[in-house]
Design a protein around this motif. Structure first.
Motif, short mmCIF file in Angstrom:
data_model
loop_
_atom_site.label_atom_id
_atom_site.label_comp_id
_atom_site.label_asym_id
_atom_site.label_seq_id
_atom_site.Cartn_x
_atom_site.Cartn_y
_atom_site.Cartn_z
N HIS A 129 0.80 -1.22 0.00
CA HIS A 129 0.00 0.00 0.00
C HIS A 129 0.84 1.27 0.00
CE1 HIS A 129 -2.56 -3.14 1.89
NE2 HIS A 129 -3.38 -2.72 0.95
N HIS A 130 2.03 1.22 -0.60
CA HIS A 130 2.89 2.39 -0.72
C HIS A 130 3.28 2.59 -2.18
CE1 HIS A 130 3.22 1.95 3.60
NE2 HIS A 130 3.83 3.12 3.65
N ILE A 131 3.59 3.81 -2.54
CA ILE A 131 4.03 4.13 -3.90
C ILE A 131 5.49 3.74 -4.03
CG2 ILE A 131 4.39 6.00 -5.55
CD1 ILE A 131 2.12 7.49 -4.20
N SER A 132 5.87 3.19 -5.18
CA SER A 132 7.27 2.81 -5.40
C SER A 132 8.11 4.07 -5.64
CB SER A 132 7.39 1.87 -6.59
OG SER A 132 7.09 2.54 -7.78
N ALA A 133 9.41 3.91 -5.63
CA ALA A 133 10.32 5.04 -5.82
C ALA A 133 10.22 5.62 -7.22
CB ALA A 133 11.76 4.61 -5.53
N THR A 134 9.75 4.81 -8.17
CA THR A 134 9.61 5.28 -9.55
C THR A 134 8.26 5.92 -9.81
OG1 THR A 134 8.93 3.06 -10.19
CG2 THR A 134 11.25 3.62 -10.47
N GLY A 135 7.37 5.96 -8.80
CA GLY A 135 6.08 6.65 -8.94
C GLY A 135 4.93 5.76 -9.35
N PHE A 136 5.08 4.44 -9.28
CA PHE A 136 4.01 3.52 -9.66
C PHE A 136 3.26 3.02 -8.44
CE2 PHE A 136 6.54 3.33 -13.48
CZ PHE A 136 5.59 3.17 -14.47
N TYR A 137 1.95 2.82 -8.59
CA TYR A 137 1.12 2.20 -7.56
C TYR A 137 0.13 1.27 -8.25
CZ TYR A 137 -2.04 1.52 -3.64
OH TYR A 137 -2.79 0.96 -2.64
N ARG A 138 0.23 -0.02 -7.94
CA ARG A 138 -0.63 -1.06 -8.53
C ARG A 138 -0.60 -1.04 -10.05
NH1 ARG A 138 -6.35 -1.33 -5.83
NH2 ARG A 138 -6.34 -3.22 -7.08
N GLY A 139 0.59 -0.83 -10.61
CA GLY A 139 0.77 -0.92 -12.05
C GLY A 139 0.47 0.36 -12.82
N LYS A 140 0.09 1.43 -12.13
CA LYS A 140 -0.24 2.69 -12.81
C LYS A 140 0.71 3.78 -12.34
CE LYS A 140 -5.11 1.53 -13.07
NZ LYS A 140 -6.44 1.84 -12.57
N LYS A 141 1.07 4.69 -13.25
CA LYS A 141 1.94 5.81 -12.91
C LYS A 141 1.09 6.87 -12.22
CE LYS A 141 5.95 7.96 -13.57
NZ LYS A 141 7.21 7.49 -13.08
N VAL A 142 1.35 7.13 -10.94
CA VAL A 142 0.53 8.08 -10.18
C VAL A 142 1.32 9.30 -9.72
CG1 VAL A 142 -1.09 6.35 -9.36
CG2 VAL A 142 0.96 6.81 -8.03
N LEU A 143 2.63 9.29 -9.91
CA LEU A 143 3.46 10.39 -9.41
C LEU A 143 4.60 10.62 -10.38
CD1 LEU A 143 3.86 12.24 -6.89
CD2 LEU A 143 5.42 10.51 -6.05
N GLN A 144 4.81 11.87 -10.76
CA GLN A 144 5.95 12.22 -11.61
C GLN A 144 7.18 12.35 -10.72
OE1 GLN A 144 6.22 12.45 -14.87
NE2 GLN A 144 4.05 11.97 -15.17
N THR A 145 8.26 11.66 -11.08
CA THR A 145 9.50 11.73 -10.33
C THR A 145 10.57 12.41 -11.16
OG1 THR A 145 10.14 9.55 -11.13
CG2 THR A 145 8.97 9.62 -9.05
#
Length: 62
Positions: free
Chosen positions: A40-56
Motif C-alpha cells: 500500500h505504498h508508492i514505489s520510488a519510480t512513482g508507480f502504484y498497482r501498475g499505474k503511474k501516479v506520481l511524476q518523479t
C-alpha cells in the motif's frame, strides 16, 4: 484501590508481553517495474498497482 496480591514473576511478565514483538513489514512486488515495495505504498519510480501516479525526477529526465 487495587493492590496486587502476589508478585508477577519475570517469566510470567515475559509471557504477557510475548505478542508485542515487532515483525518485518509486508513486502510485495510492483507488477510494472518488478521493484520490491511495502504494501500500500508508492514505489520510488512513482508507480502504484501498475499505474503511474506520481511524476518523479528520474521520469522527467527520460
Amino acid at each position: 484501590m487495587a493492590v496486587q496480591q502476589n508478585k508477577k514473576s519475570v517469566s510470567r511478565r515475559g509471557n504477557h508481553r510475548s505478542h508485542s514483538a515487532l515483525s518485518n513489514p509486508q513486502l510485495s512486488e510492483e507488477p510494472t517495474t518488478g521493484e520490491v515495495i511495502r504494501r500500500h505504498h508508492i514505489s520510488a519510480t512513482g508507480f502504484y498497482r501498475g499505474k503511474k501516479v506520481l511524476q518523479t525526477k528520474t521520469s522527467e529526465e527520460e
